[in-house]
Motif scaffolding. Structure first.
Motif, PDB file in Angstrom:
ATOM      1  N   GLU A 210       0.908  -1.256   0.077  1.00 30.91           N
ATOM      2  CA  GLU A 210       0.074   0.057   0.014  1.00 30.91           C
ATOM      3  C   GLU A 210       0.613   1.218  -0.016  1.00 30.91           C
ATOM      4  O   GLU A 210       0.392   2.124  -0.367  1.00 30.91           O
ATOM      5  N   ALA A 211       2.060   1.107   0.623  1.00 31.35           N
ATOM      6  CA  ALA A 211       2.967   2.165   0.559  1.00 31.35           C
ATOM      7  C   ALA A 211       4.427   1.820   0.566  1.00 31.35           C
ATOM      8  O   ALA A 211       4.769   0.848   1.109  1.00 31.35           O
ATOM      9  N   ALA A 212       5.102   2.505  -0.117  1.00 24.54           N
ATOM     10  CA  ALA A 212       6.595   1.991   0.009  1.00 24.54           C
ATOM     11  C   ALA A 212       7.507   3.243  -0.403  1.00 24.54           C
ATOM     12  O   ALA A 212       7.172   4.024  -0.909  1.00 24.54           O
ATOM     13  N   SER A 213       8.408   3.087   0.452  1.00 26.39           N
ATOM     14  CA  SER A 213       9.327   4.429   0.620  1.00 26.39           C
ATOM     15  C   SER A 213      10.766   3.667   0.967  1.00 26.39           C
ATOM     16  O   SER A 213      11.114   3.068   1.861  1.00 26.39           O
ATOM     17  N   ILE A 214      11.595   4.235  -0.244  1.00 24.81           N
ATOM     18  CA  ILE A 214      12.802   3.674  -0.232  1.00 24.81           C
ATOM     19  C   ILE A 214      13.947   4.718  -0.345  1.00 24.81           C
ATOM     20  O   ILE A 214      13.804   5.413  -1.355  1.00 24.81           O
ATOM     21  N   GLY A 215      15.027   4.533   0.480  1.00 16.93           N
ATOM     22  CA  GLY A 215      16.079   5.360   0.217  1.00 16.93           C
ATOM     23  C   GLY A 215      17.490   4.731  -0.005  1.00 16.93           C
ATOM     24  O   GLY A 215      17.556   3.726   0.579  1.00 16.93           O
ATOM     25  N   VAL A 216      18.444   5.377  -0.785  1.00 16.95           N
ATOM     26  CA  VAL A 216      19.413   4.514  -1.330  1.00 16.95           C
ATOM     27  C   VAL A 216      20.415   5.614  -0.864  1.00 16.95           C
ATOM     28  O   VAL A 216      20.731   6.832  -1.446  1.00 16.95           O
ATOM     29  N   ARG A 225      15.641   9.386  -3.047  1.00 19.88           N
ATOM     30  CA  ARG A 225      14.636   8.134  -2.728  1.00 19.88           C
ATOM     31  C   ARG A 225      14.423   7.487  -4.286  1.00 19.88           C
ATOM     32  O   ARG A 225      14.463   8.294  -5.233  1.00 19.88           O
ATOM     33  N   ALA A 226      14.328   6.063  -4.376  1.00 24.39           N
ATOM     34  CA  ALA A 226      13.969   5.605  -5.228  1.00 24.39           C
ATOM     35  C   ALA A 226      12.780   5.595  -5.614  1.00 24.39           C
ATOM     36  O   ALA A 226      11.912   4.661  -5.481  1.00 24.39           O
ATOM     37  N   SER A 227      12.208   6.612  -6.111  1.00 23.70           N
ATOM     38  CA  SER A 227      10.895   6.886  -6.371  1.00 23.70           C
ATOM     39  C   SER A 227      10.396   5.738  -7.596  1.00 23.70           C
ATOM     40  O   SER A 227       9.172   5.592  -7.605  1.00 23.70           O
ATOM     41  N   SER A 228      11.173   5.485  -8.611  1.00 25.70           N
ATOM     42  CA  SER A 228      10.626   4.633  -9.461  1.00 25.70           C
ATOM     43  C   SER A 228      10.470   3.285  -8.968  1.00 25.70           C
ATOM     44  O   SER A 228       9.395   2.604  -9.350  1.00 25.70           O
ATOM     45  N   VAL A 229      11.095   2.770  -8.102  1.00 23.40           N
ATOM     46  CA  VAL A 229      11.057   1.581  -7.248  1.00 23.40           C
ATOM     47  C   VAL A 229       9.708   1.717  -6.630  1.00 23.40           C
ATOM     48  O   VAL A 229       8.766   0.699  -6.585  1.00 23.40           O
ATOM     49  N   GLU A 230       9.367   2.763  -5.746  1.00 24.88           N
ATOM     50  CA  GLU A 230       8.280   3.024  -4.821  1.00 24.88           C
ATOM     51  C   GLU A 230       7.228   2.947  -5.788  1.00 24.88           C
ATOM     52  O   GLU A 230       6.083   2.127  -5.587  1.00 24.88           O
ATOM     53  N   ALA A 231       7.022   3.681  -6.994  1.00 28.47           N
ATOM     54  CA  ALA A 231       5.834   3.487  -7.785  1.00 28.47           C
ATOM     55  C   ALA A 231       5.641   2.480  -8.425  1.00 28.47           C
ATOM     56  O   ALA A 231       4.383   2.131  -8.533  1.00 28.47           O
ATOM     57  N   SER A 247      12.293  -3.384  -8.347  1.00 22.62           N
ATOM     58  CA  SER A 247      13.885  -3.026  -7.808  1.00 22.62           C
ATOM     59  C   SER A 247      15.054  -2.952  -9.010  1.00 22.62           C
ATOM     60  O   SER A 247      16.011  -2.346  -8.746  1.00 22.62           O
ATOM     61  N   ALA A 248      14.620  -3.415 -10.162  1.00 25.48           N
ATOM     62  CA  ALA A 248      15.522  -3.056 -11.407  1.00 25.48           C
ATOM     63  C   ALA A 248      15.436  -1.669 -11.671  1.00 25.48           C
ATOM     64  O   ALA A 248      16.358  -1.381 -12.250  1.00 25.48           O
ATOM     65  N   LYS A 249      14.831  -0.934 -10.888  1.00 23.89           N
ATOM     66  CA  LYS A 249      14.778   0.665 -11.403  1.00 23.89           C
ATOM     67  C   LYS A 249      15.513   1.271  -9.982  1.00 23.89           C
ATOM     68  O   LYS A 249      15.293   2.370 -10.230  1.00 23.89           O
ATOM     69  N   ALA A 250      16.116   0.689  -9.123  1.00 17.83           N
ATOM     70  CA  ALA A 250      16.870   1.189  -8.016  1.00 17.83           C
ATOM     71  C   ALA A 250      17.851   2.431  -8.278  1.00 17.83           C
ATOM     72  O   ALA A 250      17.905   3.305  -7.519  1.00 17.83           O
TER      73      ALA A 250
END
Lengths: 287, 772
Positions: A210-216, A225-231, A247-250
């Motif tokens: 439902e929600a994803a928030s990813i920092g690299v 923020r890996a917004s592409s992965v989140e989206a 994750s290929a969009k990390a």
């Protein structure tokens, strides 16, 4: 250590520290745990005329969890954050990230505020702070402002903190699903800094993201923020295919990848993708 | 000699440790003398350049500055940095303590600033202006040997410092008779020793007495005294070298550097104590490095696995200048090329070349890890080629215990050994056959498990004097004081090896006294008789042997006096548990009572020489050859190339053990360093000769969390080279672990057809191999 000469102040209050900072301006550097500033002084990469040690300002140490908000004083050490029982319950990502910084001696001295302000592109905190959508509170003698994590890291070793400001606090809204989080890193073999570090904070209901928030961190000159992965994750059932595709969009947000003797840019991009996948899998497994 | 076993063989806690862990020991920097001046050294920023001019005007007038010296000030007054290794035709460049018109590596000393404190000295050093005229740089050893390379020392017209041939046997016929010839090029990367305490010097000259004291963090106080006295043109007996606590050396302090003589000379100019403490950055730039060999090895072998011959054509990267033993290190590699195998013909052709980098010299193992890595890596390559199990190939070529002393084609006689015993023990601990089955199963599941075996033999207890440039004997004095306390003066210079404990254990048992009554003194040339020092795993095996001999002399003298005191024949007395017994009426006398009688000689035999002390200089008749088997099990992450060590088993044989806890500590540290070499350690210079791994932020020394649990055991094959039967263990772990780890990781990559990868086996390198 044989630094150049400097004048040393150890104020007891924030007001006193801000006054000193205003007085000495660009010639002053703030010292907290010392793990960023001392190496720079040692190598004489910087020779500030004035060092303001904010380590004795007790109010900057507080870690508070109230209602829906978490507040961490800028002077809280990595070790204090790693050991804090409230954080382990309400925001384990913070404690988990803190526990992976450097070694025990580093964690005993280094502070979250110091690390963030230094904005080392391979530091661990930026990934978690971005994934938690934190706000960084900065004060100057002119007043107080809050800076969103996404606006905080500007470039290599450059944060949004102005030279007349001191970071006083990091504020985080309690995650809805605190446990659905993880920080995974590849430590550089000498320094322990992140060759790559991925922090993930998810919200997963019945297997659906439902929600994803990813920092690299570690990949680009500034953490992002890996917004592409989140989206690509949000709205999906977190099966292997969905996680792999996302994750290929990390590394999509990383225009430039860092290169040094420890890892090439290509390898860092690859690691970002692998660790984004592993982080999402691990965080989803904890949900 | 028979020993009590109250202390010997026991895991006695190290008597050194309380003061060290409390932080109340004294290292050079802890020695505080009034009015001490501090020295900061300005070092070259260029790897190769002419120095057009140096302007020290601003530095000289900077606050607190007492003096600034450059090469022009010391030229003709301070001798060159010495190289003690002698090889036929060796080109020895002049190596001034401060650069004389030219620099040849980053970090070479150019100027010395003397000031009232180190901060002021450093501030002033920043004000010195050096006008460099950069020259072309060569950092690659093989390129340096080529005729089109920039020449570093023009007087030689070449970068080749020496060529060296080693080995015997009919090498051509060995290769002519071979069923297979296995060939591989191997790089042995450059490493930095990185002792916890960097180097440091404190020099204090007394002009009235014309005497100087030099405190130095070194492994060789006496050899340093001789060399520095020569460099300064002063009488050796007027120079006192004191080695206080030394925080590790690993060979890098088996040397005489620019700074010792430079500080001594400065002390003679300013007539005040002067101190220089090396920073970590200086330590990376200007303390010797180790390893750095690149070469091609060929093995001639029969189809049944019988080894016929080994040829090694190698280039040794010496760095820009020759330090104390720089050219000798590759010759040690040549000596050990037979490994623990019967190889009838061996030939090494070595070219030693100058490069624009810091000198290489002895680093833990010093030439032998290179040989062991080479031989053990090649054994795996041969096994792969012959489709033999690597263990069986090794076993087939090992000499049997009855074949010792075992002569090698490199001209050595291995003293004693039972290689299969350690091999079998390690295989049993690992459950080798089961491991191989598990490996096969894991591979089916796509997991990359590797099993690496390394057997090794090394050369220790250095050594017979004929084989070492400065001699290889060692000295000890045993002094029983009037109150019965025993003072030991040893010529070795322990810096972490724990001989203060081990030697007290030996004396405790030999004299039948409490080991806490023994004080071991070392590292002060005005107190201790001349000695050689600590390196080459010699402290116990040579220094301990001297101690045993000296203690025997003390007991013999005490027995004469005891017989007189007991009014009996010497022949009727035996020395047991600290007492002379066997006299009529069960009368006995203790060693303490005899000591008192020897110092207050009111009742002694005629012509009795008062006192109870003896000194012995022990000359070993051979080296010793410790051996063992290490097995490493690893897993490579298919996605990232990351290596995880799953198990590490080591069975080492260092002969008799005086203190098994100290032995294990040495093995632990050795494995850590050897494994780090296999996995991540490397000194990296760029093509301009700039040092990229100049800080601990970039140079990876092993840390506990990066290492696995070590499963240790041992076998005991004593040596007859010394009365202790001990072979030495300081370097064994380093020597066995690098090839075991490398073989394991390369075995893990076998499904990709990988047969060899150069060290260090960093994840990205492995990832690329798997995705090529």
């Amino acid at each position: 250590m044989i630094p150049a000469n400097f004048e040393y102040f150890a104020p007891k209050t924030i007001e006193e520290a801000l006054q000193l900072l205003e007085q000495h301006g660009e010639d002053a550097k703030i010292l907290s745990g010392g793990h960023s500033l001392i190496p720079v002084l040692k190598l004489r990469l910087a020779s500030p005329g004035v060092v303001i040690d904010i380590g004795r300002i007790a109010e900057l140490k507080a870690i508070k969890v109230d209602g829906s908000t978490i507040s961490i004083g800028a002077n809280a050490t990595h070790a204090e954050i790693a050991a804090n029982a409230d954080l382990k319950t309400h925001c384990p990502l913070l404690a988990e990230t803190a526990a992976q910084i450097g070694d025990q001696q580093v964690r005993n001295r280094g502070t979250i505020g110091g690390s963030l302000t230094h904005a080392d592109p391979a530091a661990d905190w930026p990934a978690a702070i971005l994934a938690l959508d934190a706000e960084i509170v900065a004060r100057s003698s002119q007043g107080t402002r809050t800076i969103k994590a996404a606006d905080f890291f500007l470039d290599l070793m450059t944060s949004a903190v102005e030279s007349d400001e001191i970071v006083t606090e990091i504020r985080i809204a309690k995650p809805e699903q605190p446990a659905a989080a993880v920080y995974l890193k590849v430590p550089q073999s000498a320094s322990g800094f992140a060759v790559i570090g991925v922090a993930a904070q998810l919200k997963v209901t019945n297997g659906k993201c439902e929600a994803a928030s990813i920092g690299v961190t570690g990949l680009a000159p500034k953490a992002f923020r890996a917004s592409s992965v989140e989206a690509a994750l949000v709205g999906k059932t977190l099966d292997e295919a969905a996680i792999n595709a996302a994750s290929a969009k990390a590394d999509a947000e990383a225009d430039d990848a860092m290169e040094d003797i420890h890892a090439s840019g290509d390898y860092r991009r690859h690691l970002a993708r692998v660790f984004a996948k592993r982080a999402v899998l691990a965080a989803a497994a904890k949900a | 000699m028979s020993f009590l076993a109250k202390y010997i063989g026991q895991k006695v806690k190290r008597t050194e440790d309380p003061r060290l862990v409390k932080g109340i020991g004294h290292y050079v920097d802890d020695i505080k003398l009034a009015d001490t001046l501090h020295v900061v050294i300005l070092r070259s920023q260029y790897a190769h350049a002419k120095i057009v001019s140096i302007n020290t005007d601003a530095a000289k007038t900077s606050p607190g500055v007492v003096a600034v010296y450059t090469g022009a000030d010391v030229a003709g007054k301070v001798g060159f940095v010495p190289c003690a290794a002698a090889l036929p035709g060796l080109n020895v460049p002049k190596y001034p303590v401060l650069a004389d018109g030219k620099v040849a590596f980053v970090g070479q000393p150019i100027a010395a600033v003397v000031a009232t404190d180190k901060y002021k000295a450093r501030d002033a050093a920043d004000l010195i202006e050096v006008d460099y005229d950069p020259l072309d740089v060569v950092t690659d050893a093989e390129a340096s040997a080529q005729s089109d390379s920039p020449v570093i020392h023009e007087e030689f017209g070449t970068n080749v410092a020496f060529t060296h041939q080693a080995g015997t046997g009919d090498i051509d016929s060995a290769f002519a008779q071979a069923d297979k010839i296995v060939k591989e090029k191997l790089n042995h990367q450059r490493l930095a020793p990185i002792s916890m305490e960097p180097r440091g010097v404190l020099a204090h000259y007394l002009p009235g007495e014309e005497q100087m004291t030099l405190w130095s963090s070194t492994q060789i106080p006496h050899l340093m005294r001789t060399q520095v006295a020569i460099m300064l043109g002063m009488a050796e007996n007027r120079l006192r070298v004191i080695t206080p606590e030394v925080g590790g050396g690993f060979g890098c302090k088996l040397n005489v550097y620019s700074e010792e003589a430079l500080l001594g000379w400065i002390a003679m100019q300013v007539h005040k104590p002067v101190k220089w403490i090396e920073s970590r950055r200086e330590n990376f730039q200007a303390t010797i490095h180790g390893r750095a060999q690149v070469g091609t090895c060929e093995i001639a072998v029969k189809n049944d696995g019988t080894l016929l011959g080994l040829r090694y054509n190698v280039t040794a990267d010496l760095g820009a200048y020759l330090q104390l033993l720089t050219p000798a290190i590759p010759t040690l590699t040549g000596l050990m090329l037979s490994g623990c195998y019967k190889i009838p013909a061996i030939q090494m052709n070595c070219v030693g070349v100058f490069t624009n980098k810091m000198s290489t010299d002895a680093y833990r193992g010093a030439g032998r890890p290179e040989a062991t890595y080479l031989v053990e890596r090649m054994m795996d390559c041969v096994a792969l080629e012959l489709k033999m199990d690597p263990v069986e190939l090794r076993r087939k070529n090992m000499p049997k215990p009855s074949e010792f002393p075992f002569p090698t084609a490199t001209g050595l006689f291995y003293d004693s050994g039972d290689y299969e015993k350690a091999l079998d023990k390690a295989l049993a601990m690992a459950d080798y056959q089961k491991l191989r089955a598990e490996q096969a199963e894991a591979r089916k599941q796509g997991r990359l498990i590797g099993i690496g075996v390394s057997t090794y033999v090394e050369i220790c207890a250095m050594g017979p004097s004929i084989a070492l440039p400065a001699g290889g004997w060692e000295s000890a004095t045993v002094r029983v004081e009037p109150t019965g306390k025993v003072t030991v003066l040893t010529g070795v210079s322990p810096h972490g090896q724990g001989e203060e404990t081990a030697f007290a254990q030996i004396i405790g048992d030999m004299l039948g006294i409490d080991m806490n009554d023994v004080l071991v003194i070392h590292g002060d040339t005005s107190i201790v008789q001349y000695g050689i020092g600590t390196f080459g795993s010699r402290g116990l095996a040579v220094g301990g042997a001297a101690l045993v001999k000296a203690a025997e002399k003390v007991v013999a003298k005490a027995k004469t006096l005891a017989a007189h005191l007991l009014q009996t024949d010497e022949a009727s007395l035996t020395f047991e548990n600290g007492k002379f017994v066997g006299a009529p009426n069960d009368k006995s006398v203790s060693i303490q009572e005899v000591a008192l009688a020897a110092y207050i000689p009111h009742n002694v035999p005629e012509d009795f020489e008062p006192g109870l002390t003896a000194t012995h200089f022990f000359e070993p008749k051979n080296f010793t050859f410790p051996s063992g088997t290490h097995i490493c099990v690893s897993e490579v992450d298919r996605e990232t190339g990351d290596v995880k060590i799953l198990r590490y088993i080591a069975v080492d044989d260092c002969g008799n053990q005086i203190n098994p806890m100290i032995v294990q500590g040495q093995i632990h540290g050795g494995i850590a360093q050897g494994m780090a070499q296999a996995l991540f350690e490397e000194v990296v210079y760029d093509e301009n000769g700039q040092l990229l791994t100049g800080e601990l932020m970039d140079y990876a020394v092993p840390k506990a969390h990066q290492l696995p649990f070590f499963e240790l055991d041992h076998t005991v094959t004593p040596t007859d080279v010394n009365p202790l039967g001990a072979k030495g263990v300081g370097e064994a772990g380093t020597i066995g672990s690098t090839p075991a780890t490398a073989n394991s990781v390369i075995d893990a990559l076998a499904p990709f057809g990988v047969t060899h990868v150069d060290l260090p086996l960093r994840p990205e390198k492995l990832w690329k191999l798997m995705n090529n």
